[in-house]
Design an enzyme around this catalytic site. Structure first.
Site, mmCIF file in Angstrom:
data_model
loop_
_atom_site.group_PDB
_atom_site.id
_atom_site.type_symbol
_atom_site.label_atom_id
_atom_site.label_comp_id
_atom_site.label_asym_id
_atom_site.label_seq_id
_atom_site.Cartn_x
_atom_site.Cartn_y
_atom_site.Cartn_z
ATOM 1 N N GLY A 1 37.365 21.216 72.056
ATOM 2 C CA GLY A 1 37.191 20.395 72.841
ATOM 3 C C GLY A 1 38.783 20.032 73.500
ATOM 4 N N CYS B 1 36.436 22.386 65.527
ATOM 5 C CA CYS B 1 38.165 22.141 65.971
ATOM 6 C C CYS B 1 37.381 20.557 66.582
ATOM 7 C CB CYS B 1 38.035 22.333 67.072
ATOM 8 S SG CYS B 1 40.085 22.062 68.087
ATOM 9 N N TYR B 2 37.411 20.725 67.800
ATOM 10 C CA TYR B 2 36.595 18.819 68.210
ATOM 11 C C TYR B 2 35.967 18.813 67.512
ATOM 12 C CZ TYR B 2 35.377 14.227 70.935
ATOM 13 O OH TYR B 2 35.484 13.336 71.475
ATOM 14 N N HIS C 1 39.002 28.221 66.252
ATOM 15 C CA HIS C 1 37.745 28.825 66.684
ATOM 16 C C HIS C 1 37.484 29.977 65.606
ATOM 17 C CE1 HIS C 1 38.418 26.074 70.526
ATOM 18 N NE2 HIS C 1 39.585 25.908 69.395
ATOM 19 N N GLU D 1 34.921 31.900 67.056
ATOM 20 C CA GLU D 1 34.391 32.850 67.752
ATOM 21 C C GLU D 1 34.835 33.260 69.003
ATOM 22 O OE1 GLU D 1 35.686 28.706 70.185
ATOM 23 O OE2 GLU D 1 34.836 29.257 68.698
ATOM 24 N N ASP E 1 29.558 43.991 87.717
ATOM 25 C CA ASP E 1 29.224 42.760 87.757
ATOM 26 C C ASP E 1 27.648 42.870 88.737
ATOM 27 O OD1 ASP E 1 30.783 42.005 85.931
ATOM 28 O OD2 ASP E 1 31.289 40.786 87.315
ATOM 29 N N LYS F 1 31.284 40.493 80.430
ATOM 30 C CA LYS F 1 31.212 42.116 80.645
ATOM 31 C C LYS F 1 30.264 42.899 79.731
ATOM 32 C CE LYS F 1 33.161 42.615 84.693
ATOM 33 N NZ LYS F 1 32.774 42.923 85.016
#
Length: 527
Positions: A55, A82-83, A168, A170, A226, A383
């Site tokens: 965050g 992180c946060y 991070h 991710e 999409d 996507k």
């Protein structure tokens, strides 16, 4: 609820949904909740593990996002990112302070004490950092697991199965991030890998069927991946009670109005109504240069068009005795959109207190008095996940492999005022870019490649004549999901051909430049 559910508490990071996406890649179900979610809402999901996201705040900020600290007392495995690491340390009795030096971007982390989180990983990790505060004193029972040259990078309490990292894992820039998350989800949490795209299709189709009831729906069809996948999903749920509306908003690509109609009808079997509203869109956009205003104008006009078409379709149904009503007496109550999570997280704070980057016509640009209720079956997907769902639905590759195209169309690729003349210039330039990228065999290897028309004119010489014309920028990026992206080093010969063709064939452009900015700090689109 799936017995292997990982709950992610969102403290406002731009990358929160990436965590969910990574976990779903392990075929494990995950759900993102705002950090303010009540404890009973978290436990109702019967989670096998908790992830605390990053965050933008400091734990000491007056308005810092806060979760119920009791989530740390559930006896479940917890991973702070992180946060999330700072929140964990702060609430368990550790100390967090502002760093002397902010760490942002690529960094090297040294693992100093191995544990289950780092099992099978090298001692040195290439990671992506983004933090201004650091943990300096550990909570009771925790050990230092990893360091950078100036800060603690990971702490762990294996007895309570609590782990935290300052980077991070991710994002794609953290090279061993996926392996680290897999260690947490599969080995520490003990998740069962039984969630698949087929499962998503089954549950989503069932939810849409219940949501729409006996009513009708219209789909905002753009012809891209999409909206096409969203339309096929909804058609699978309600059949011919779905009408797809494809609008020419005046800022489509060259020849796209005709090509999309043919693809959607012939290849997907969708019921498509085509509406040429280009004049009304361009009239509304005349003289507008602010990108946010452009997006909101296009969003507003889209909804107005859909309202008009819904009323027209109802009259046609009534005329032919095909009128069906839902419980409230509304025949067309739903608007289907192919909104994806990158659209959502950049447009508004939906799951947690994340920062708004820009609005999209199908998210942040919707008017408050919109008559239609939204169905957005893909809003929690990325996507590449959408493409996998499309393939499970049996959709053809030439539809699924199309590069992403923004909802506001060329409006966000024409920097400055939008005029019919400038639209035509960009359409012609962009058509050359797409043609040459495909000819070079690069189209499917690149996330996005396109032209941008700049509000910059410069002097040139053509045929011994002085010219004063626009500058065109070429943009090509690699990405996995649109959240981060790296510029593509296109072969010089391809760039040379594109530049030569644009300058020689597109009247109004006499200079071509190449954008070598990654995301972050830039965005993929220019506006």
């Amino acid at each position: 609820m799936d017995s292997s559910t990982v709950v992610i508490l969102d403290f406002g990071a731009q990358y929160t949904q990436l965590i969910a996406r990574r976990i779903r890649e392990f075929n494990v179900f995950s759900v993102v909740l705002p950090c303010t979610a009540p404890l009973d809402a978290i436990t109702a999901l019967n989670p096998i593990g908790i992830v605390l996201s990053g965050g933008p705040s400091s734990v000491y900020d007056a308005d810092a996002p806060k979760a119920d600290a009791a989530v740390l007392d559930l006896g479940l495995p917890v991973l702070g990112i992180c946060y999330g690491m700072q929140f964990m340390a702060h609430h368990l009795g550790g100390k967090v302070v502002p760093s002397d030096k902010r760490e942002y971007g690529d960094a090297v982390v040294e693992v100093v004490q191995t544990n289950k989180l780092f099992a099978g990983l090298p001692v040195e990790l290439q990671v992506w950092m983004s933090h201004g505060d650091s943990v300096v004193d550990l909570p009771t029972g925790f050990n230092i697991a990893a360091k950078t040259h100036n800060a603690l990078a990971s702490i762990a309490n294996e007895a309570t199965r609590m782990y935290a990292v300052q980077w991070h894992p991710e994002v794609a820039h953290s090279k061993q991030g996926t392996a680290l998350l897999k260690n947490f989800v599969l080995n520490i949490c003990g998740a069962q890998a039984n969630w698949t795209p087929a499962h998503f299709i089954e549950t989503t189709v069932d939810a849409i069927r219940k949501q729409v009831g006996t009513g009708h729906a219209i789909c905002a069809l753009s012809g891209g991946v999409d909206s096409a996948v969203a339309a096929v999903l909804v058609a699978k749920a309600i059949g011919d009670r779905l009408t797809c509306i494809f609008v020419n908003n005046g800022v489509l690509r060259k020849n796209e109005f005709a090509q999309v109609q043919a693809n959607m009808r012939e290849k997907l079997g969708l019921k498509v109504v085509a509406v040429d509203a280009s004049k009304r869109f361009l009239q509304q956009l005349g003289g507008i240069t602010d990108p946010e205003t452009k997006r909101k104008i296009i969003g507003r006009e889209f909804i107005t068009v859909f309202d008009d078409e819904a009323a027209r379709i109802l009259k046609e149904q009534e005329k032919h005795g095909e009128l069906q009503q839902d419980a409230k007496g509304n025949e067309i109550a739903w608007l289907v959109q192919g909104t994806l999570y990158p659209d959502v997280i950049e447009s508004s704070s939906v799951k947690g207190p994340s920062q708004t980057i820009k609005s999209h016509h199908n998210v942040g640009g919707l008017p408050e008095n919109m008559k239609l209720k939204l169905i957005e079956p893909l809003r929690d997907l990325f996507k590449d996940e959408v493409r996998r769902v499309g393939r499970d639905l049996g959709m053809p590759d030439d539809v699924l492999d199309r590069q992403p195209f923004p909802g506001p169309g060329l409006a966000v690729r024409i920097v400055g005022e939008i005029t019919p003349e400038r639209v035509e210039i960009l359409q012609n330039a962009d058509d050359i870019v797409v043609f040459e990228i495909k000819k070079a065999g690069l189209y499917k290897k690149i996330w996005q490649s396109f032209a941008v028309l700049l509000p910059v004119k410069s002097v040139g010489v053509m045929g011994d004549q002085r010219t004063y014309a626009y500058t065109c920028a070429i943009r090509a990026v690699h990405s996995e999901d649109g959240m981060t992206a790296d510029w593509v080093p296109l072969p010089y010969e391809v760039l040379k051909t594109i530049s030569s063709r644009i300058v020689n064939e597109v009247r109004g452009i006499n200079r071509v430049v190449y954008d070598i900015t990654s995301k972050p700090p830039g965005t993929i689109e220019w506006e």
